[in-house]
Design a protein around this motif. Structure first.
Motif, PDB file in Angstrom:
ATOM      1  N   ALA A  66      -0.678  17.331  19.060  1.00  0.00           N
ATOM      2  CA  ALA A  66       0.267  17.792  20.091  1.00  0.00           C
ATOM      3  C   ALA A  66       1.355  16.729  20.233  1.00  0.00           C
ATOM      4  O   ALA A  66       1.218  15.745  20.954  1.00  0.00           O
ATOM      5  CB  ALA A  66      -0.461  18.009  21.421  1.00  0.00           C
ATOM      6  N   LYS A  68       4.104  16.374  21.605  1.00  0.00           N
ATOM      7  CA  LYS A  68       4.804  16.017  22.840  1.00  0.00           C
ATOM      8  C   LYS A  68       4.340  14.641  23.326  1.00  0.00           C
ATOM      9  O   LYS A  68       5.065  13.953  24.025  1.00  0.00           O
ATOM     10  CB  LYS A  68       4.606  17.079  23.928  1.00  0.00           C
ATOM     11  CG  LYS A  68       3.159  17.285  24.317  1.00  0.00           C
ATOM     12  CD  LYS A  68       3.019  18.193  25.514  1.00  0.00           C
ATOM     13  CE  LYS A  68       3.105  19.655  25.176  1.00  0.00           C
ATOM     14  NZ  LYS A  68       1.959  20.174  24.382  1.00  0.00           N
ATOM     15  N   SER A 110       3.374  26.405  20.997  1.00  0.00           N
ATOM     16  CA  SER A 110       2.945  26.715  22.358  1.00  0.00           C
ATOM     17  C   SER A 110       4.154  26.692  23.291  1.00  0.00           C
ATOM     18  O   SER A 110       5.239  26.264  22.894  1.00  0.00           O
ATOM     19  CB  SER A 110       1.946  25.667  22.851  1.00  0.00           C
ATOM     20  OG  SER A 110       0.856  25.542  21.975  1.00  0.00           O
ATOM     21  N   ILE A 170      -1.095  17.770  35.664  1.00  0.00           N
ATOM     22  CA  ILE A 170      -1.455  17.896  34.254  1.00  0.00           C
ATOM     23  C   ILE A 170      -2.697  18.775  34.048  1.00  0.00           C
ATOM     24  O   ILE A 170      -3.325  18.730  33.028  1.00  0.00           O
ATOM     25  CB  ILE A 170      -1.606  16.516  33.560  1.00  0.00           C
ATOM     26  CG1 ILE A 170      -2.546  15.587  34.327  1.00  0.00           C
ATOM     27  CG2 ILE A 170      -0.256  15.857  33.361  1.00  0.00           C
ATOM     28  CD1 ILE A 170      -2.786  14.248  33.633  1.00  0.00           C
ATOM     29  N   HIS A 207      -5.827  26.010  26.652  1.00  0.00           N
ATOM     30  CA  HIS A 207      -5.641  24.567  26.870  1.00  0.00           C
ATOM     31  C   HIS A 207      -5.772  24.383  28.369  1.00  0.00           C
ATOM     32  O   HIS A 207      -5.046  25.010  29.133  1.00  0.00           O
ATOM     33  CB  HIS A 207      -4.260  24.111  26.375  1.00  0.00           C
ATOM     34  CG  HIS A 207      -3.946  22.695  26.759  1.00  0.00           C
ATOM     35  ND1 HIS A 207      -4.434  21.616  26.052  1.00  0.00           N
ATOM     36  CD2 HIS A 207      -3.231  22.188  27.788  1.00  0.00           C
ATOM     37  CE1 HIS A 207      -4.012  20.499  26.638  1.00  0.00           C
ATOM     38  NE2 HIS A 207      -3.284  20.825  27.689  1.00  0.00           N
ATOM     39  N   GLY A 209      -5.917  21.396  30.322  1.00  0.00           N
ATOM     40  CA  GLY A 209      -5.353  20.285  31.077  1.00  0.00           C
ATOM     41  C   GLY A 209      -5.309  19.049  30.225  1.00  0.00           C
ATOM     42  O   GLY A 209      -5.537  19.118  29.007  1.00  0.00           O
ATOM     43  N   SER A 210      -5.006  17.942  30.842  1.00  0.00           N
ATOM     44  CA  SER A 210      -4.811  16.709  30.104  1.00  0.00           C
ATOM     45  C   SER A 210      -5.521  15.572  30.828  1.00  0.00           C
ATOM     46  O   SER A 210      -5.789  15.665  32.026  1.00  0.00           O
ATOM     47  CB  SER A 210      -3.302  16.442  30.030  1.00  0.00           C
ATOM     48  OG  SER A 210      -2.990  15.530  29.020  1.00  0.00           O
ATOM     49  N   GLN A 211      -5.819  14.499  30.076  1.00  0.00           N
ATOM     50  CA  GLN A 211      -6.574  13.360  30.618  1.00  0.00           C
ATOM     51  C   GLN A 211      -7.879  13.852  31.257  1.00  0.00           C
ATOM     52  O   GLN A 211      -8.239  13.475  32.373  1.00  0.00           O
ATOM     53  CB  GLN A 211      -5.710  12.527  31.603  1.00  0.00           C
ATOM     54  CG  GLN A 211      -6.337  11.231  32.137  1.00  0.00           C
ATOM     55  CD  GLN A 211      -6.885  10.296  31.032  1.00  0.00           C
ATOM     56  OE1 GLN A 211      -6.546  10.388  29.878  1.00  0.00           O
ATOM     57  NE2 GLN A 211      -7.750   9.388  31.407  1.00  0.00           N
ATOM     58  N   GLY A 247      -6.282  17.790  25.356  1.00  0.00           N
ATOM     59  CA  GLY A 247      -6.605  17.385  26.718  1.00  0.00           C
ATOM     60  C   GLY A 247      -7.595  16.258  26.893  1.00  0.00           C
ATOM     61  O   GLY A 247      -7.769  15.752  28.006  1.00  0.00           O
ATOM     62  N   PRO A 285      -4.984  18.024  20.085  1.00  0.00           N
ATOM     63  CA  PRO A 285      -5.039  16.768  20.843  1.00  0.00           C
ATOM     64  C   PRO A 285      -3.728  15.991  20.749  1.00  0.00           C
ATOM     65  O   PRO A 285      -3.091  15.958  19.696  1.00  0.00           O
ATOM     66  CB  PRO A 285      -6.162  15.996  20.134  1.00  0.00           C
ATOM     67  CG  PRO A 285      -6.174  16.521  18.738  1.00  0.00           C
ATOM     68  CD  PRO A 285      -5.685  17.932  18.783  1.00  0.00           C
ATOM     69  N   GLY A 286      -3.327  15.406  21.838  1.00  0.00           N
ATOM     70  CA  GLY A 286      -2.127  14.573  21.850  1.00  0.00           C
ATOM     71  C   GLY A 286      -2.490  13.153  22.260  1.00  0.00           C
ATOM     72  O   GLY A 286      -2.652  12.245  21.452  1.00  0.00           O
ATOM     73  N   ARG A 323       5.197   7.335  33.561  1.00  0.00           N
ATOM     74  CA  ARG A 323       3.944   7.897  34.072  1.00  0.00           C
ATOM     75  C   ARG A 323       3.545   7.386  35.463  1.00  0.00           C
ATOM     76  O   ARG A 323       3.087   8.170  36.291  1.00  0.00           O
ATOM     77  CB  ARG A 323       2.790   7.684  33.076  1.00  0.00           C
ATOM     78  CG  ARG A 323       3.088   8.272  31.680  1.00  0.00           C
ATOM     79  CD  ARG A 323       1.873   8.315  30.775  1.00  0.00           C
ATOM     80  NE  ARG A 323       0.878   9.248  31.265  1.00  0.00           N
ATOM     81  CZ  ARG A 323      -0.188   8.913  31.930  1.00  0.00           C
ATOM     82  NH1 ARG A 323      -0.469   7.639  32.135  1.00  0.00           N
ATOM     83  NH2 ARG A 323      -1.005   9.817  32.390  1.00  0.00           N
ATOM     84  N   TYR A 327       3.103  10.339  38.045  1.00  0.00           N
ATOM     85  CA  TYR A 327       1.719  10.775  38.324  1.00  0.00           C
ATOM     86  C   TYR A 327       0.901   9.699  39.031  1.00  0.00           C
ATOM     87  O   TYR A 327      -0.324   9.783  39.062  1.00  0.00           O
ATOM     88  CB  TYR A 327       0.974  11.109  37.018  1.00  0.00           C
ATOM     89  CG  TYR A 327       1.760  11.873  35.990  1.00  0.00           C
ATOM     90  CD1 TYR A 327       2.102  13.200  36.199  1.00  0.00           C
ATOM     91  CD2 TYR A 327       2.149  11.270  34.803  1.00  0.00           C
ATOM     92  CE1 TYR A 327       2.820  13.908  35.245  1.00  0.00           C
ATOM     93  CE2 TYR A 327       2.852  11.976  33.844  1.00  0.00           C
ATOM     94  CZ  TYR A 327       3.187  13.293  34.072  1.00  0.00           C
ATOM     95  OH  TYR A 327       3.888  13.980  33.120  1.00  0.00           O
ATOM     96  N   MET A 386       8.722  10.762  26.860  1.00  0.00           N
ATOM     97  CA  MET A 386       9.217  11.189  28.174  1.00  0.00           C
ATOM     98  C   MET A 386      10.294  10.244  28.706  1.00  0.00           C
ATOM     99  O   MET A 386      10.697  10.356  29.860  1.00  0.00           O
ATOM    100  CB  MET A 386       8.051  11.222  29.174  1.00  0.00           C
ATOM    101  CG  MET A 386       7.081  12.357  28.927  1.00  0.00           C
ATOM    102  SD  MET A 386       5.642  12.274  30.006  1.00  0.00           S
ATOM    103  CE  MET A 386       6.382  12.494  31.613  1.00  0.00           C
TER     104      MET A 386
HETATM  105  N1  LLP Z   1      -1.667  21.726  23.958  1.00  0.00           N
HETATM  106  C1  LLP Z   1      -0.943  22.209  24.982  1.00  0.00           C
HETATM  107  C2  LLP Z   1      -0.634  23.624  25.037  1.00  0.00           C
HETATM  108  C3  LLP Z   1      -0.491  21.319  25.978  1.00  0.00           C
HETATM  109  O1  LLP Z   1       0.207  21.807  27.001  1.00  0.00           O
HETATM  110  C4  LLP Z   1      -0.793  19.946  25.890  1.00  0.00           C
HETATM  111  C5  LLP Z   1      -0.316  18.997  26.899  1.00  0.00           C
HETATM  112  C6  LLP Z   1      -1.534  19.501  24.786  1.00  0.00           C
HETATM  113  C7  LLP Z   1      -1.970  20.419  23.845  1.00  0.00           C
HETATM  114  C8  LLP Z   1      -1.898  18.059  24.588  1.00  0.00           C
HETATM  115  O2  LLP Z   1      -2.676  17.560  25.620  1.00  0.00           O
HETATM  116  P1  LLP Z   1      -3.299  16.075  25.511  1.00  0.00           P
HETATM  117  O3  LLP Z   1      -4.326  16.107  24.411  1.00  0.00           O
HETATM  118  O4  LLP Z   1      -2.199  15.150  25.227  1.00  0.00           O
HETATM  119  O5  LLP Z   1      -3.897  15.847  26.849  1.00  0.00           O
HETATM  120  N2  LLP Z   1       2.913  14.016  30.580  1.00  0.00           N
HETATM  121  C9  LLP Z   1       1.550  14.099  31.064  1.00  0.00           C
HETATM  122  C10 LLP Z   1       0.693  14.951  30.177  1.00  0.00           C
HETATM  123  C11 LLP Z   1       1.211  16.367  30.042  1.00  0.00           C
HETATM  124  C12 LLP Z   1       0.369  17.195  29.118  1.00  0.00           C
HETATM  125  C13 LLP Z   1       0.978  18.535  28.912  1.00  0.00           C
HETATM  126  N3  LLP Z   1       0.327  19.363  27.946  1.00  0.00           N
HETATM  127  C14 LLP Z   1       1.009  12.673  31.186  1.00  0.00           C
HETATM  128  O6  LLP Z   1       1.718  11.715  30.882  1.00  0.00           O
HETATM  129  O7  LLP Z   1      -0.126  12.480  31.623  1.00  0.00           O
END
Ligand code: LLP
Length: 425
Positions: A66, A68, A110, A170, A207, A209-211, A247, A285-286, A323, A327, A386
């Protein structure tokens, strides 16, 4: 003087009082490249990826990073070379994947607000799957695909209404969130999609959520998804893949998320028990791939003692590290050089931006003087991606360390570059 790795970051360690990322002392990198400076460990990224790969050994699985979380081309290249696909949320992200050598066929798209132009761009590139987030989007994607003379491969993103027990900003899989199609509407939405000639149903996605630092929300989401898969397939629609999103959390401050391989051992047991063990799996995963692979090095500009609070003013700010301001997130802050003789000051670590919300750490014990450097840890995810130019601050440089080798992934922005596209009348 300690010789220890830091919690959660096996590739960041002190050696003879100096902080290293892999084989490189950060002090030298900071002196050479100036600050604020992001430094990433390639080994940390690959080790995080390996935990998922171990979890999926022997399975048909596609890991879609992911992006982003960190969309810098050189970071994408690490994952593209390791065979990853990518989860994107904009046409801009797709362009980055292609520029970094990623495989369009392994891209999933997505996002609740895909534009027609982005749909065209993604269809022309030949992406693997659109994760559709509403019934209205189904109709638009169908029309765009027909206009292009093709069929768009789709999954429907289900909102499973599972509480991921994370920060409200998140969490994405709860009823009140804007994401996905409500669990109760999913079957009807698939039936509708099956009638649209411009679409080809290939999977199902969620999906939550995150963290996320517990296994239970994932296990609940998997149960709910598998119930849906059974119901959808009973209606004659075959799903080639199941995508459980991303997440998984990281250790920012003593957090103890499950390891990716341990979590997937539990999830795969559920799949096996319900007869879906051979199904293709996708994940997005991001943070867990890059978050603890990066640090942000910043110079202490001033120590400012006050009646109520002491401040440690550094040259990184909320535009570099958004961040905490967004948050109330916690990032560990440590000195690049340990000085046992320095007095320790209880202070807020803040940046130069003109906002009271511009803080990086609150009530920290900091042992550093003006002119010395600090490292803000766990800064590989959702920091540079970001970042902004608020207060006309150029974005920081980014380096990738691979053993002793250092690669510049992004040069520091120039001030002239900030207003290059602007015009005077
Ligand atoms: N897939 C989708 C559809 C998502 O919306 C997201 C994150 C991911 C995968 C990846 O999630 P991860 O594995 O990174 O948790 N800016 C916030 C986090 C926003 C996450 C948004 N979506 C932060 O800095 O905590």
């Amino acid at each position: 003087m300690s010789a220890a790795t830091l919690p959660g970051q096996p590739f960041v360690h002190y050696h003879e009082g100096q902080l290293y990322v892999e084989g490189r002392a950060l002090q030298q990198l900071a002196q050479r490249h100036a600050t604020p400076l992001f430094v990433y460990s390639q080994a940390a990224m690959l080790a995080a990826l390996a935990a998922y790969q171990r979890g999926f050994a022997g399975r048909d699985a596609q890991i879609c990073y992911a992006m982003k979380a960190n969309s810098t081309l050189g970071v994408l290249q690490v994952f593209a070379r390791a065979g990853c696909g990518f989860d994107i949320v904009s046409g801009g992200e797709l362009a980055r994947v292609l520029a970094a050598g990623g495989d369009a066929a392994k891209v999933i798209f997505s996002g609740v607000g895909k534009t027609r132009a982005e749909m065209r761009q993604a269809l022309d590139a030949g992406i693997g799957c659109f994760n559709v987030e509403s019934e209205a989007e189904l109709d638009v994607l169908n029309a765009v695909a027909l206009e292009r003379g093709c069929r768009a491969p789709i999954s429907i993103r289900v909102n499973p209404n599972v509480d991921p027990k994370t920060h409200p900003y998140i969490s994405t899989g709860l009823k009140g969130n804007k994401f996905g199609v409500a669990h109760e509407r999913t079957l009807a939405t698939y039936q509708r999609a099956a009638l649209l000639p411009g679409l080809r149903i290939v999977g199902i996605d969620c999906h939550i959520g995150s963290q996320i630092t517990e296994s239970a929300p994932y296990l609940d989401a998997m149960d709910r998804m598998l119930e849906l898969v059974a119901a959808i397939e009973a209606g004659g629609i075959h799903l080639e893949h199941i995508d459980l999103g991303g997440g998984l959390g990281i250790d920012y401050n003593g957090d103890t998320p499950p390891a990716a391989d341990a979590l997937w051992a539990q999830l795969l047991a559920k799949l096996d028990a319900r007869g879906f063990g051979q199904r293709k799996l996708m994940i997005e995963p991001g943070r867990s791939l890059v978050g603890n692979a990066g640090v942000c090095v910043t110079e202490v500009l001033y120590l400012k003692p006050g009646e109520q609070k002491n401040f440690c003013i550094v040259d990184a700010a909320m535009n570099d590290l958004p961040r905490p301001a967004m948050y109330q997130a916690f990032h560990r802050i440590v000195p690049l050089q340990e000085h046992a003789d320095h007095p320790s000051l209880l202070c807020d670590v803040v940046g130069p931006v003109c906002e009271s919300g511009d803080w990086i750490g609150r009530d920290r014990q900091i042992q550093a003087q003006a002119g010395e450097y600090l490292a803000v840890l766990s800064a590989g995810a959702y920091c540079v991606s970001m970042s902004s130019n608020y207060n006309s601050r150029p974005r920081a440089a980014e380096l990738l360390v691979d053993g002793e080798a250092v690669h510049v992934l992004r040069e520091r922005e120039s001030v002239a570059g900030l207003f290059a596209g602007e015009q005077l009348r």
